[in-house]
Structures are given as C-alpha cells and as structure tokens.
Design a protein around this motif. Structure first.
Motif, mmCIF file in Angstrom:
data_model
loop_
_atom_site.group_PDB
_atom_site.id
_atom_site.type_symbol
_atom_site.label_atom_id
_atom_site.label_comp_id
_atom_site.label_asym_id
_atom_site.label_seq_id
_atom_site.Cartn_x
_atom_site.Cartn_y
_atom_site.Cartn_z
ATOM 1 N N UNK A 72 3.882 4.228 1.903
ATOM 2 C CA UNK A 72 2.993 3.658 3.251
ATOM 3 C C UNK A 72 2.158 4.844 3.858
ATOM 4 N N UNK A 73 2.256 5.944 3.563
ATOM 5 C CA UNK A 73 1.376 6.858 4.032
ATOM 6 C C UNK A 73 0.062 6.819 3.185
ATOM 7 N N UNK A 74 0.315 6.840 1.792
ATOM 8 C CA UNK A 74 -0.941 6.667 0.991
ATOM 9 C C UNK A 74 -1.663 5.326 1.298
ATOM 10 N N UNK A 77 -3.871 6.123 4.374
ATOM 11 C CA UNK A 77 -4.928 6.964 3.957
ATOM 12 C C UNK A 77 -6.129 6.650 2.973
ATOM 13 N N UNK A 78 -5.463 6.092 1.925
ATOM 14 C CA UNK A 78 -6.339 5.428 0.931
ATOM 15 C C UNK A 78 -6.326 3.798 0.548
ATOM 16 N N UNK A 135 -4.626 -2.884 7.302
ATOM 17 C CA UNK A 135 -4.771 -1.993 6.173
ATOM 18 C C UNK A 135 -3.696 -1.885 5.464
ATOM 19 N N UNK A 136 -2.375 -1.924 5.984
ATOM 20 C CA UNK A 136 -1.285 -1.686 5.078
ATOM 21 C C UNK A 136 -1.110 -3.079 4.286
ATOM 22 N N UNK A 137 -1.759 -3.855 4.245
ATOM 23 C CA UNK A 137 -1.724 -5.104 3.259
ATOM 24 C C UNK A 137 -2.552 -4.800 1.902
ATOM 25 N N UNK A 177 5.492 14.239 -1.811
ATOM 26 C CA UNK A 177 5.006 13.630 -0.556
ATOM 27 C C UNK A 177 4.970 12.358 -0.562
ATOM 28 N N UNK A 178 6.216 11.775 -1.150
ATOM 29 C CA UNK A 178 6.370 10.047 -1.182
ATOM 30 C C UNK A 178 7.037 9.868 0.056
ATOM 31 N N UNK A 179 6.137 9.164 1.058
ATOM 32 C CA UNK A 179 6.475 8.717 2.369
ATOM 33 C C UNK A 179 7.584 7.459 2.598
ATOM 34 N N UNK A 180 7.895 6.927 1.797
ATOM 35 C CA UNK A 180 8.879 5.953 1.949
ATOM 36 C C UNK A 180 10.062 6.430 2.401
#
Length: 307
Positions: A72-74, A77-78, A135-137, A177-180
């Motif tokens: 989710x963080x990626x 951000x990207x 954006x998350x989509x 850095x995996x944000x799951x």
C-alpha cells in the motif's frame, strides 16, 4: 518476495535434483541482485526496467512475470510507476511471447483485481467494483488491465499465457519496507515488539505461506490451461487481519495495540471487505497446500529470527 524465492527454488533444484535449469533474472539493480544471491554464476542477470523493451535474445521455455509494486505505501507514493509496470511491463513480456509462441508466460495478478461485489468468496469468474479515480486503485486496476492484455494477446496472437491471482502471501523473503499489514506484524514479531493495528482488522482474507504460493505457481505453469486464470490460496489458511496479528503476538509473547492510522496510510487502504479465494480450480490440477496459517507464521518468524 516471490520472484527472489522462485530463483532460490530453481537453484536448489539444480543443486539437489539435477534440475539443469538455465535461469535468467530481470531486475533494475545489479547491486541488489548481487547482495541477494552469492551464486550468481548460475543465473544470467539482466539489468533493466521491465517498462522498456525486454532485452532477451535467447529463446525461453518459461517466463514468470512477478514485477510490480505490491504494497500500500508504494501504491500511494508511486501510483504512476505501479500502473506502468503492470501495463507496459506486461505488454513488453507479451510482445516476446508474440515472437516466441512456444514460450509459456505466467502473469502474477492479485486478489485485489476482484474489487468488491459484496460477496465473501471469489471464484475466477467473479468481479466487483473498484473506484477508478482513487490513487490506491492504480494497483488493482492495472492488474485488471494486464489480465485483459494477457487474454487479448492469447486470442489475437496465440500467445501461450496463463494468469494467477495471488492471495495475501507472506514469508521470510518479504522486503524490509513492505507496508502490507501482515508484513508489518511479522517484522514486529520477529523483533519481539508489540503488534500495531491501525484498523479493526475484521475483514477476512485468504493467506498463503510463500512456499505454498510458489509450488502453486509451478503447478499452474506446468499443468494449467492456456488463457485460464487460477486463484492461488490455501483453503486452510483463512483468518481476519486481526486474528493474524494476534497469532503473531501469541507466538512471540507480545501484545496487539490499536492506533489510529496516519493520512499517508489512509491513502493506501482499501475499503474493508471480505475476500476469500475459491481454490477448487487450482486443486483440480492436483495441488494441495502444505502450510496451515499457524505453521506458516511459525516458519516465517523462525527464519526471520535466524537472519
């Protein structure tokens, strides 16, 4: 997480089973590859962005496409890079398959491609709603588009492609850095820290230990029908997000603490709903998971603790 462990499995097969696999790996950083693999003489590494034309001149028997931001963080951000990796990167691989019809291509999609149709259990022919301007989509929508590209290249050009939809996969090769959510739980648990929950975590998920996921990928790669989609999950590894957190905490002797999420985290959240993957189609190929959720979490924590 998944691509690197697939290389581990192939290298071990060469070492222990005389597999005689010629292995090629594509990635953006030679340095990161060298840090991860100390036996790189057995793998030909090609440093490139998958969004550029695939720089492979050899005729390959199989391609497993795992490149994508997947946390989710990626996504937050990207979002552009996430979308282009899934769409343009997949197109570049399919163009290779268009030139080499004997090459079997496996595309790793996600349970998130289902969206939400109000159901709890999703089979391969189900689909639901995704907000196209959230954006998350970018992640689930680009996975959907990549799946459609795969289907279209198969129908129009005869490309030998197959699709897997992965459940919530976890294991000791997760990135730092995996944000799951489950990745954060496991990292905290391995450090004997309290588990931080930033939602109630009541939605149910199909989880899958990494080695089960990889064995299922190989089963689909070798035995699946061209153009078909297969869910990858373990029917004995279903829990709510909160239950997963409490299992980690119980195994590590720590506690689960609830906190409010920050604004950036909210951008990466999906709307809460249950998503349990129907695995009958995969099981009809002869696959069966070996790791229930408790055993999978225990193995992950043990290996992470040894690293």
């Amino acid at each position: 997480m998944i691509g690197s462990c697939i290389l581990d499995v192939l290298l071990k097969a060469n070492e222990k089973r005389n597999g005689n696999f010629q292995i090629y790996a594509v990635g953006r950083s030679q340095n990161r590859f060298n840090e991860r693999f100390d036996c790189s003489e057995n793998i030909k590494f090609m440093e490139q962005d998958i969004c550029n034309e695939l720089q492979v001149t050899e005729r390959l028997d199989y391609i497993i496409h795992t490149a994508s931001h997947a946390d989710p963080l990626s996504y937050s951000l990207y979002p552009v890079e996430t979308i282009l990796t899934n769409i343009q990167g997949t197109r570049n691989i399919l163009e290779y398959g268009k030139r080499h019809k004997s090459t079997r291509i496996l595309f790793t999609s996600s349970f998130e491609a289902y969206g939400d149709n109000g159901a709890d259990i999703y089979a391969e022919n189900d689909y639901g709603l995704i907000n196209p301007i959230d954006l998350r989509s970018g992640y689930p929508e680009s996975k959907r588009t990549a799946e459609l590209l795969c289907k279209s290249y198969k129908e129009e050009y005869g490309v030998n492609v197959i699709i897997t939809r992965l459940s919530s996969v976890y294991g000791p090769t997760m990135k730092e850095n995996d944000s799951k959510a489950h990745a954060q739980f496991l990292r905290s648990g391995a450090k004997r820290e309290d588990i931080i929950m930033k939602s109630a975590g009541l939605q149910k998920r199909s989880y899958c230990y990494l080695m089960d996921a990889i064995s299922a990928i190989f089963k689909v790669l070798f035995c699946g029908n061209v153009g078909e989609i297969y869910n990858i999950a373990n029917c004995n590894s279903i829990s709510t997000i909160a239950e997963f957190a409490h299992m980690v905490a119980d195994l590590c002797g720590t506690a689960v603490i609830y906190q409010k999420p920050g604004e950036l985290e909210k951008r990466g959240y999906s709307r809460p709903h249950n998503c349990i993957l129907d695995t009958h189609k995969l099981e009809r190929l002869g696959w069966k998971g070996r790791y229930g959720i408790y055993r999978g979490i225990s193995n992950t924590l043990r290996i992470m603790g040894e690293q």
